[in-house]
Write a protein that holds these residues in place. Structure first.
Motif, PDB file in Angstrom:
ATOM      1  N   ALA A  23      35.914  84.207  75.031  1.00  0.00           N
ATOM      2  CA  ALA A  23      35.208  82.932  75.170  1.00  0.00           C
ATOM      3  C   ALA A  23      33.770  83.174  75.607  1.00  0.00           C
ATOM      4  CB  ALA A  23      35.922  82.038  76.184  1.00  0.00           C
ATOM      5  N   GLN A  24      32.881  82.332  75.137  1.00  0.00           N
ATOM      6  CA  GLN A  24      31.477  82.447  75.518  1.00  0.00           C
ATOM      7  C   GLN A  24      31.321  82.045  76.983  1.00  0.00           C
ATOM      8  OE1 GLN A  24      28.846  79.880  73.363  1.00  0.00           O
ATOM      9  NE2 GLN A  24      27.198  81.376  73.461  1.00  0.00           N
ATOM     10  N   GLU A  25      30.573  82.842  77.719  1.00  0.00           N
ATOM     11  CA  GLU A  25      30.381  82.559  79.136  1.00  0.00           C
ATOM     12  C   GLU A  25      29.341  81.473  79.324  1.00  0.00           C
ATOM     13  OE1 GLU A  25      29.839  85.942  81.654  1.00  0.00           O
ATOM     14  OE2 GLU A  25      31.200  87.148  80.455  1.00  0.00           O
ATOM     15  N   GLY A  26      29.562  80.608  80.299  1.00  0.00           N
ATOM     16  CA  GLY A  26      28.617  79.548  80.634  1.00  0.00           C
ATOM     17  C   GLY A  26      28.115  79.732  82.049  1.00  0.00           C
ATOM     18  N   THR A  27      27.301  78.827  82.482  1.00  0.00           N
ATOM     19  CA  THR A  27      26.785  78.894  83.840  1.00  0.00           C
ATOM     20  C   THR A  27      26.858  77.516  84.477  1.00  0.00           C
ATOM     21  OG1 THR A  27      24.528  78.417  83.128  1.00  0.00           O
ATOM     22  CG2 THR A  27      25.159  80.739  83.279  1.00  0.00           C
ATOM     23  N   TRP A  28      26.866  77.502  85.778  1.00  0.00           N
ATOM     24  CA  TRP A  28      26.809  76.270  86.572  1.00  0.00           C
ATOM     25  C   TRP A  28      25.484  76.259  87.297  1.00  0.00           C
ATOM     26  CZ3 TRP A  28      30.383  72.425  86.548  1.00  0.00           C
ATOM     27  CH2 TRP A  28      31.626  72.717  86.009  1.00  0.00           C
TER      28      TRP A  28
END
Length: 149
Positions: A23-28
């Motif tokens: 899965a593509q990593e996201g950020t907060w």
């Protein structure tokens, strides 16, 4: 009989693990350190604002309702389990352009409620706890320069 079910569960867990690793990593990103309420529900409007809803029966929040014409706005609810007179907000509007929070007035408890947007952009929130369980609430969003409530 139990062995095939156990094997299927193991296979499913393995498949989910593989999917998760690709899965593509996201950020907060924290854009507001303290909204003054805990957002149980959040709904993004077409005006680039976010309606935040919290429950009303846990006591005062850290966001006060406004003073209008010298009078502190308060919610008076004899059925509330925590405060029958509450001058704190349990709903707020976050403006995503300015990251400013503005309190909104909500009269009944939204705990365990649900919501959706109507075709005209109005947020319809239904149900809740205690005095809110048979209620419908509406909020018609407006431009960030207005003061809809």
């Amino acid at each position: 009989m139990a062995a095939p079910i156990f094997f299927c569960l193991q296979l499913l867990c393995f498949a989910l693990t593989i999917i998760g690793t690709h899965a593509q990593e996201g950020t907060w990103e924290v854009i507001v350190q303290n909204a003054g309420i805990a957002a149980m529900h959040a709904a993004v409007t077409r005006f680039n604002t976010v309606v935040l809803l919290d429950r009303t029966d846990i006591g005062a929040s850290n966001l006060s309702l406004p003073i209008v014409n010298g009078v502190q706005q308060c919610r008076h609810d004899p059925n509330d389990l925590a405060l029958t007179t509450d001058c704190s907000a349990h709903s707020a509007l976050l403006d995503l352009q300015t990251n400013k929070i503005r309190p909104l007035t909500i009269q009944t408890d939204t705990w365990c409620s649900s919501g959706q947007f109507l075709p005209d952009g109005t947020l319809l929130q239904s149900g809740g706890f205690n005095d809110g369980n048979t209620k419908f609430r509406t909020f018609t969003p407006c431009k960030h320069t207005s003061s809809c409530d």
